[in-house]
Design an enzyme around this catalytic site. Structure first.
Site, PDB file in Angstrom:
ATOM      1  N   SER A 126     -90.734   2.959   0.408  1.00 30.27           N
ATOM      2  CA  SER A 126     -91.373   2.621  -0.698  1.00 30.27           C
ATOM      3  C   SER A 126     -92.892   2.627   0.034  1.00 30.27           C
ATOM      4  O   SER A 126     -93.895   3.101  -0.047  1.00 30.27           O
ATOM      5  CB  SER A 126     -91.906   2.483  -1.660  1.00 30.27           C
ATOM      6  OG  SER A 126     -90.205   2.872  -1.996  1.00 30.27           O
ATOM      7  N   HIS A 177     -96.281  -1.172  -3.017  1.00 31.73           N
ATOM      8  CA  HIS A 177     -96.415  -0.060  -2.753  1.00 31.73           C
ATOM      9  C   HIS A 177     -98.300  -0.502  -2.850  1.00 31.73           C
ATOM     10  O   HIS A 177     -98.183   0.690  -2.200  1.00 31.73           O
ATOM     11  CB  HIS A 177     -96.298   0.083  -4.182  1.00 31.73           C
ATOM     12  CG  HIS A 177     -94.945   0.478  -4.474  1.00 31.73           C
ATOM     13  ND1 HIS A 177     -94.226   1.608  -5.908  1.00 31.73           N
ATOM     14  CD2 HIS A 177     -93.802   0.691  -3.716  1.00 31.73           C
ATOM     15  CE1 HIS A 177     -92.878   1.982  -5.506  1.00 31.73           C
ATOM     16  NE2 HIS A 177     -92.216   1.072  -4.791  1.00 31.73           N
TER      17      HIS A 177
END
Length: 196
Positions: A126, A177
């Site tokens: 991610s 993230h």
């Protein structure tokens, strides 16, 4: 920009880096799914465990990028890479795209190591995928004339949704993230060239 109209064969031949990265993630997942290696050895030695990184196991800043805990996790990251990756690979070329993907994934994992407790563990691509969004965000903010209004709005919308979902979904590496997004944005000038 993110709409794919190629056949499978055309996609594979046109986007070798994206295809290779997705294939590697799938192979690693299959190896973990079936008892090909004893004791779940890939997860045992590959998961990002901050305590083990602190003890000198630096490879754990790289290996988590290719590990996924569930099929849903793999599917979501693989789908995101398949959609967002091709346009950037076409712009950078397969070698630079691979370098960008790996380096920003590592930067996201370094941030996870520095900012989260030693007990924290993580897997997934991610951070590197958010970095791709960060690259697009840099382009539309500083070189927006290369994009249509619709393309700029699409990038803003997708980035906004991705950030919001980061805070809504459970068991998400928020630091990874956001650090990935920042890494993509901040390193994009190193890859910038005039023609998009």
């Amino acid at each position: 920009m993110f709409t794919r109209t190629e056949s499978f064969r055309e996609y594979v031949s046109s986007y070798r880096a994206v295809t290779g990265l997705m294939f590697l993630m799938m192979i690693v997942f299959v190896f973990n799914l079936f008892p090909l290696f004893p004791g779940n050895v890939l997860f045992y030695y590959g998961t990002g465990v901050n305590l083990y990184i602190a003890e000198g196991q630096w490879w754990r800043l790289i290996t988590p990028i290719f590990l996924h805990g569930t099929f849903t996790h793999l599917l979501f990251n693989g789908f995101s890479l398949a959609i967002f990756g091709p346009a950037l690979e076409k712009y950078l070329g397969p070698l630079k795209f691979s370098l960008f993907f790996l380096s920003t994934g590592i930067l996201a994992n370094i941030a996870t190591y520095l900012l989260l407790p030693l007990t924290y563990t993580h897997v997934g691509a991610s951070g590197a995928i958010f970095a791709i969004l960060g690259f697009y965000l840099y382009l539309v903010l500083f070189h927006g004339s290369n994009f249509s209004t619709n393309e700029r709005n699409t990038i803003y919308t997708l980035t906004g949704i991705a950030v919001i979902m980061t805070f809504i979904q459970p068991q998400i590496n928020i630091v990874g993230h956001l650090a990935g997004l920042a890494a993509g944005f901040l390193t994009a000038p190193l890859y910038w060239r005039r023609k998009w």
